[in-house]
Write a protein that holds these residues in place. Structure first.
Motif, PDB file in Angstrom:
ATOM      1  N   GLU A  73       0.802  -1.220   0.000  1.00  0.00           N
ATOM      2  CA  GLU A  73       0.000   0.000   0.000  1.00  0.00           C
ATOM      3  C   GLU A  73       0.838   1.274   0.000  1.00  0.00           C
ATOM      4  O   GLU A  73       0.433   2.292  -0.555  1.00  0.00           O
ATOM      5  CB  GLU A  73      -0.952  -0.001   1.202  1.00  0.00           C
ATOM      6  CG  GLU A  73      -2.084  -1.018   1.067  1.00  0.00           C
ATOM      7  CD  GLU A  73      -3.195  -0.777   2.066  1.00  0.00           C
ATOM      8  OE1 GLU A  73      -2.919  -0.175   3.128  1.00  0.00           O
ATOM      9  OE2 GLU A  73      -4.346  -1.193   1.791  1.00  0.00           O
ATOM     10  N   THR A  74       2.036   1.227   0.585  1.00  0.00           N
ATOM     11  CA  THR A  74       2.855   2.447   0.681  1.00  0.00           C
ATOM     12  C   THR A  74       3.570   2.771  -0.621  1.00  0.00           C
ATOM     13  O   THR A  74       3.889   3.938  -0.884  1.00  0.00           O
ATOM     14  CB  THR A  74       3.899   2.302   1.802  1.00  0.00           C
ATOM     15  OG1 THR A  74       4.662   1.108   1.578  1.00  0.00           O
ATOM     16  CG2 THR A  74       3.220   2.256   3.158  1.00  0.00           C
ATOM     17  N   THR A  75       3.833   1.766  -1.454  1.00  0.00           N
ATOM     18  CA  THR A  75       4.633   2.000  -2.670  1.00  0.00           C
ATOM     19  C   THR A  75       3.890   1.663  -3.954  1.00  0.00           C
ATOM     20  O   THR A  75       4.292   2.105  -5.036  1.00  0.00           O
ATOM     21  CB  THR A  75       5.922   1.163  -2.627  1.00  0.00           C
ATOM     22  OG1 THR A  75       5.579  -0.231  -2.669  1.00  0.00           O
ATOM     23  CG2 THR A  75       6.737   1.466  -1.372  1.00  0.00           C
ATOM     24  N   GLY A  76       2.845   0.825  -3.862  1.00  0.00           N
ATOM     25  CA  GLY A  76       2.149   0.385  -5.060  1.00  0.00           C
ATOM     26  C   GLY A  76       2.887  -0.705  -5.802  1.00  0.00           C
ATOM     27  O   GLY A  76       2.477  -1.104  -6.904  1.00  0.00           O
ATOM     28  N   ARG A  77       3.959  -1.236  -5.202  1.00  0.00           N
ATOM     29  CA  ARG A  77       4.739  -2.282  -5.857  1.00  0.00           C
ATOM     30  C   ARG A  77       4.155  -3.664  -5.573  1.00  0.00           C
ATOM     31  O   ARG A  77       3.636  -3.929  -4.499  1.00  0.00           O
ATOM     32  CB  ARG A  77       6.189  -2.229  -5.400  1.00  0.00           C
ATOM     33  CG  ARG A  77       6.931  -1.000  -5.887  1.00  0.00           C
ATOM     34  CD  ARG A  77       8.383  -1.030  -5.433  1.00  0.00           C
ATOM     35  NE  ARG A  77       9.111   0.141  -5.917  1.00  0.00           N
ATOM     36  CZ  ARG A  77      10.381   0.407  -5.608  1.00  0.00           C
ATOM     37  NH1 ARG A  77      11.045  -0.409  -4.795  1.00  0.00           N
ATOM     38  NH2 ARG A  77      10.966   1.484  -6.090  1.00  0.00           N
ATOM     39  N   GLU A  78       4.292  -4.527  -6.572  1.00  0.00           N
ATOM     40  CA  GLU A  78       3.776  -5.886  -6.434  1.00  0.00           C
ATOM     41  C   GLU A  78       4.777  -6.753  -5.671  1.00  0.00           C
ATOM     42  O   GLU A  78       5.979  -6.707  -5.920  1.00  0.00           O
ATOM     43  CB  GLU A  78       3.523  -6.482  -7.825  1.00  0.00           C
ATOM     44  CG  GLU A  78       2.839  -7.831  -7.793  1.00  0.00           C
ATOM     45  CD  GLU A  78       2.507  -8.324  -9.191  1.00  0.00           C
ATOM     46  OE1 GLU A  78       1.325  -8.303  -9.566  1.00  0.00           O
ATOM     47  OE2 GLU A  78       3.448  -8.716  -9.916  1.00  0.00           O
ATOM     48  N   THR A  79       4.261  -7.578  -4.743  1.00  0.00           N
ATOM     49  CA  THR A  79       5.080  -8.480  -3.940  1.00  0.00           C
ATOM     50  C   THR A  79       4.507  -9.893  -4.033  1.00  0.00           C
ATOM     51  O   THR A  79       3.299 -10.080  -3.931  1.00  0.00           O
ATOM     52  CB  THR A  79       5.110  -8.035  -2.462  1.00  0.00           C
ATOM     53  OG1 THR A  79       5.627  -6.699  -2.382  1.00  0.00           O
ATOM     54  CG2 THR A  79       5.982  -8.955  -1.622  1.00  0.00           C
ATOM     55  N   GLU A  80       5.385 -10.864  -4.223  1.00  0.00           N
ATOM     56  CA  GLU A  80       4.942 -12.260  -4.349  1.00  0.00           C
ATOM     57  C   GLU A  80       4.990 -12.963  -2.993  1.00  0.00           C
ATOM     58  O   GLU A  80       6.012 -12.944  -2.304  1.00  0.00           O
ATOM     59  CB  GLU A  80       5.835 -13.015  -5.333  1.00  0.00           C
ATOM     60  CG  GLU A  80       5.470 -14.487  -5.474  1.00  0.00           C
ATOM     61  CD  GLU A  80       6.461 -15.248  -6.338  1.00  0.00           C
ATOM     62  OE1 GLU A  80       6.879 -16.351  -5.927  1.00  0.00           O
ATOM     63  OE2 GLU A  80       6.810 -14.731  -7.427  1.00  0.00           O
ATOM     64  N   PHE A  81       3.879 -13.599  -2.618  1.00  0.00           N
ATOM     65  CA  PHE A  81       3.789 -14.390  -1.395  1.00  0.00           C
ATOM     66  C   PHE A  81       3.485 -15.843  -1.746  1.00  0.00           C
ATOM     67  O   PHE A  81       2.600 -16.108  -2.560  1.00  0.00           O
ATOM     68  CB  PHE A  81       2.671 -13.866  -0.480  1.00  0.00           C
ATOM     69  CG  PHE A  81       2.921 -12.494   0.081  1.00  0.00           C
ATOM     70  CD1 PHE A  81       3.536 -12.333   1.310  1.00  0.00           C
ATOM     71  CD2 PHE A  81       2.525 -11.352  -0.615  1.00  0.00           C
ATOM     72  CE1 PHE A  81       3.757 -11.059   1.835  1.00  0.00           C
ATOM     73  CE2 PHE A  81       2.733 -10.089  -0.103  1.00  0.00           C
ATOM     74  CZ  PHE A  81       3.359  -9.946   1.123  1.00  0.00           C
ATOM     75  N   MET A  82       4.200 -16.760  -1.128  1.00  0.00           N
ATOM     76  CA  MET A  82       3.876 -18.178  -1.227  1.00  0.00           C
ATOM     77  C   MET A  82       3.245 -18.596   0.099  1.00  0.00           C
ATOM     78  O   MET A  82       3.906 -18.634   1.141  1.00  0.00           O
ATOM     79  CB  MET A  82       5.131 -19.006  -1.487  1.00  0.00           C
ATOM     80  CG  MET A  82       4.849 -20.496  -1.631  1.00  0.00           C
ATOM     81  SD  MET A  82       4.075 -20.891  -3.199  1.00  0.00           S
ATOM     82  CE  MET A  82       5.474 -20.684  -4.297  1.00  0.00           C
ATOM     83  N   PHE A  83       1.948 -18.900   0.096  1.00  0.00           N
ATOM     84  CA  PHE A  83       1.232 -19.279   1.313  1.00  0.00           C
ATOM     85  C   PHE A  83       1.526 -20.739   1.643  1.00  0.00           C
ATOM     86  O   PHE A  83       1.330 -21.628   0.813  1.00  0.00           O
ATOM     87  CB  PHE A  83      -0.266 -19.068   1.124  1.00  0.00           C
ATOM     88  CG  PHE A  83      -0.696 -17.632   1.208  1.00  0.00           C
ATOM     89  CD1 PHE A  83      -1.405 -17.168   2.298  1.00  0.00           C
ATOM     90  CD2 PHE A  83      -0.366 -16.726   0.199  1.00  0.00           C
ATOM     91  CE1 PHE A  83      -1.806 -15.836   2.385  1.00  0.00           C
ATOM     92  CE2 PHE A  83      -0.757 -15.395   0.281  1.00  0.00           C
ATOM     93  CZ  PHE A  83      -1.469 -14.950   1.373  1.00  0.00           C
ATOM     94  N   LEU A  84       1.985 -20.962   2.883  1.00  0.00           N
ATOM     95  CA  LEU A  84       2.442 -22.296   3.253  1.00  0.00           C
ATOM     96  C   LEU A  84       1.530 -23.000   4.249  1.00  0.00           C
ATOM     97  O   LEU A  84       1.121 -24.127   4.031  1.00  0.00           O
ATOM     98  CB  LEU A  84       3.870 -22.201   3.806  1.00  0.00           C
ATOM     99  CG  LEU A  84       4.880 -21.684   2.769  1.00  0.00           C
ATOM    100  CD1 LEU A  84       6.177 -21.281   3.441  1.00  0.00           C
ATOM    101  CD2 LEU A  84       5.122 -22.723   1.696  1.00  0.00           C
ATOM    102  N   ASN A  85       1.204 -22.353   5.346  1.00  0.00           N
ATOM    103  CA  ASN A  85       0.356 -22.991   6.359  1.00  0.00           C
ATOM    104  C   ASN A  85      -0.174 -21.931   7.309  1.00  0.00           C
ATOM    105  O   ASN A  85       0.384 -20.835   7.414  1.00  0.00           O
ATOM    106  CB  ASN A  85       1.143 -24.048   7.143  1.00  0.00           C
ATOM    107  CG  ASN A  85       2.372 -23.455   7.816  1.00  0.00           C
ATOM    108  OD1 ASN A  85       3.416 -23.294   7.169  1.00  0.00           O
ATOM    109  ND2 ASN A  85       2.274 -23.123   9.091  1.00  0.00           N
TER     110      ASN A  85
END
Length: 344
Positions: A73-85
């Motif tokens: 939200e602060t930069t508008g940059r896309e970040t990749e998350f891998m959801f594990l548990n």
């Protein structure tokens, strides 16, 4: 024993970037674990290579669309998350593996494709690692992942996921969603192949091991005895003879190990495994004594990985490395979408 003892030369063009044109139309290497002798077959030959009456153990875990992209939200940059548990179901906190983790700090907020917002929160053990805890305002479910997520292809597949992967990166018998990576040995099996195995009197049972953190982490220790595996959750049933995939092997041998830790004797009163739910961080390398599994069906694994160490424990490091070099010479395809090996 050193991590480098499990290295081999693999041309990059042998790393399969796509599944075979037709599921199950793959090369199959037969390896004699006692002699190291190698035979070349096709997957279609498998029922004739298995003794009738064999019990096969499959991992029925289904892959979650666990790779999700959020906008900071602060930069508008896309970040990749891998959801594990899940870390805390009631507080809606998930453990994730994050790209550029050093830049993703507690208190930062991310918006996901459907407008959902989550915050990074402190979690013991995450500092200095590639993992971050994400807190939501409500419990997210599989429908949320279907709306927002992508198929979590492994990093050595150098492309984005497609609709084809939605079908081909799942096993035909997968029923229990929860993995962040596919138990890929099963990708070679079709409904027709399962019917042929049934017709030959080859029984099958299922375990569930949701593939988690360990799949994505390299061995960072020079001495492999110092490497620690992350836990993956397992549920076991039945008595194994032939394990399909390293996840099935780890599940069965973990249960046997637990019986011994509780003072029991594996095999006593015909008790080889117990039904139940638990987690496993078992790390198997040469010197490990297998209590349950005596045959294995598996893919070809990455150099210096915990998986090549596991198959080396089962068939011997020299036999495995010789077989892998033979596979390279014969242009076998490697890793998740590659060809397969039957060790007996």
């Amino acid at each position: 024993m050193l991590t480098s003892d499990f290295n081999f030369n693999l041309p990059e063009d042998l790393i399969a970037q796509h599944p075979s044109g037709v599921r199950g139309q793959d090369k199959l290497m037969l390896l004699n674990r006692a002699t190291g002798e190698v035979e070349h077959h096709m997957m279609d030959d498998l029922p004739d290579l298995i003794e009738p009456g064999t019990l096969m153990i499959f991992n029925n875990s289904r892959v979650r669309r666990a790779r999700v992209y959020g906008i900071k939200e602060t930069t508008g940059r896309e970040t990749e998350f891998m959801f594990l548990n899940t870390i805390d179901k009631e507080c809606c906190i998930w453990n994730t593996m994050v790209k550029s983790a050093k830049k993703q700090k507690p208190g930062m907020h991310y918006k996901f494709p459907d407008g959902t917002v989550a915050e990074i929160v402190d979690h013991e053990g995450n500092a200095g690692t590639e993992f971050r805890a994400l807190k939501f305002d409500f419990a997210i479910d599989e429908d949320w992942f279907e709306r927002n997520g992508h198929i979590p292809l492994p990093p050595y597949i150098k492309r984005g996921d497609t609709e084809e992967d939605s079908e081909r990166y799942q096993n035909v018998y997968a029923t229990d969603t929860g993995s962040a990576a596919c138990p890929t040995a099963g990708l070679h099996f079709t409904e027709e192949m399962l019917a042929r195995l049934d017709a030959k009197g080859i029984e099958r049972r299922f375990v569930t091991l949701h593939v988690g953190l360990g799949t994505f982490l390299p061995v960072r220790e020079e001495n492999i005895e110092n490497h620690k595996m992350h836990e993956e959750w397992s549920k076991a049933e039945g008595r194994p003879i032939l394990a399909v995939g390293t996840t099935s092997v780890r599940t069965l041998e973990s249960v046997a190990q637990k019986i011994e830790m509780e003072g029991g004797v594996v095999g006593a009163n015909n008790e080889w495994v117990r039904a139940g739910t638990n987690s496993t961080s078992i790390f198997m390398y040469p010197g490990f004594k297998f209590k349950v599994v005596d045959k294995m069906f598996t893919n070809f694994h990455t150099p210096e990985s915990t998986l090549i160490m596991l198959v080396s424990a089962f068939a011997g490091r020299e036999h495995i490395l010789n077989a892998y070099n033979t596979a390279v010479e014969n242009r076998y395809r490697f890793f998740s979408y590659g060809d397969c090996m039957f060790i007996r």
